[in-house]
Design an enzyme around this catalytic site. Structure first.
Site, PDB file in Angstrom:
ATOM      1  CD  GLU A 175      -2.220 -12.080  -2.517  1.00  0.00           C
ATOM      2  OE1 GLU A 175      -2.201 -10.852  -2.286  1.00  0.00           O
ATOM      3  OE2 GLU A 175      -3.121 -12.649  -3.149  1.00  0.00           O
ATOM      4  CB  THR A 204      -0.786  -9.346   0.896  1.00  0.00           C
ATOM      5  OG1 THR A 204      -1.070  -9.136  -0.493  1.00  0.00           O
ATOM      6  CG2 THR A 204      -2.073  -9.304   1.699  1.00  0.00           C
TER       7      THR A 204
END
Length: 311
Positions: free
Chosen positions: A254, A206
């Site tokens: 994220e 991420t």
């Protein structure tokens, strides 16, 4: 104001924070642009930095829906020719309504028309209103147009569209409702920084955003949307929260770019657009259960983005 050209002619002006440039704002700005085109003069938006409430009532700065750069981009898309950002200081906050009109609208922008919403207030202690603005217009040769900005829809149970409503919807995780009011997905921007890198270890790397102060961040949970880096918008599964699976304490945003391999986004400024809420944060019994749910989240996010079409 020192950046205004010396030979600046007449202009059509609208004044406000315009945070989010939502559909109600777009009505006012759109009318200002249309009037400017009719007169053959520039359309100017006057706004403030920081948000006036932070100066008048320190500690009350609202979550921001868009950066000034983003607002300027959105306004340019509506046809605005210039944005004047006034530093909102304690001294500036003490300008009387009449002084504000003379110093900004008359002496600097040479306003021909001022376009505002019906509840517009300005000057020290918000003493000025559209009626007073009209009175001064008779003296200083500008006209005032008042536009009803109260759009309504399903968002917020039919509440009039406003920046306050968008902030509440975002805080509740209702990004679909926020999108209805904004006319586009809510966006969070930031620079990609190194996190714990657990996503990479789990097979779902991420981009961990370091967001700007006062950013309006959606409620904790998992979302579908887009991650945009260097102008490329990529379907994404987005996580907001403290990562309870690993007993995290720091709240993060994220984004996992779906079906993309080998992306190196560290140090880049990126944007995350929120399309739909998928689920709340959970702590699973095992890493295997977490991975299974993450795979399902990614599948659902991919489907929702495809259904919605391109950003």
């Amino acid at each position: 104001m020192e950046d205004i050209p010396e030979d600046w002619g007449r202009s059509v002006v609208t004044i406000g924070s315009y945070d989010g440039v939502h559909r109600g704002h777009q009505l006012i700005i759109g009318r200002a642009v249309a009037r400017a085109r009719e007169l053959g003069v520039p359309a100017v938006v006057v706004t403030f930095d920081p948000h006036p409430s932070e100066v008048v009532r320190p500690g009350s700065h609202p979550p921001l829906l868009a950066t000034h750069q983003r607002r300027a981009e959105l306004m340019a898309g509506l046809g605005v020719d210039a944005v004047l950002i006034l530093p909102f200081t304690v001294e500036f906050s003490r300008l009387t309504p009449a002084d504000f009109v003379v110093k900004v609208l008359v002496d600097k922008l040479h306003a021909r028309v001022v376009v505002e919403g019906p509840n517009f207030r300005f000057g020290h202690k918000a003493a000025g209103n559209v009626e007073f603005l009209r009175e001064l217009g008779a003296t200083y040769d500008y006209e005032v147009q008042v536009i009803d900005l109260y759009e309504r829809g399903e968002a917020g149970g039919g509440e009039p569209f406003s920046s306050t409503l968008v902030r509440r919807l975002v805080a509740e995780g209702d990004v679909a409702g926020a999108m209805e009011v904004l006319g586009r997905p809510h966006r969070v921007e930031g620079v990609v920084v190194r996190g714990a890198q657990r996503g990479r270890e789990l097979g779902f790397p991420t981009a961990n955003l370091e967001t700007l102060p006062h950013t309006a961040i959606p409620a904790d949970g998992v979302y579908a949307g887009w991650l945009t880096a260097q102008g490329e918008a990529m379907p994404a599964a987005i996580s907001v929260g403290t990562n309870p699976q690993f007993d995290g304490t720091e709240r993060t945003v994220e984004a996992y770019a779906i079906d993309r391999v080998g992306l190196d986004l560290y140090g880049l400024h990126v944007e995350v657009d929120f399309l739909a809420y998928l689920r709340g944060q959970e702590k699973f019994d095992s890493i295997e259960a977490l991975l299974e749910r993450m795979a399902a989240d990614v599948k659902r996010a991919r489907e929702l983005v495809e259904e919605h079409g391109s950003r």
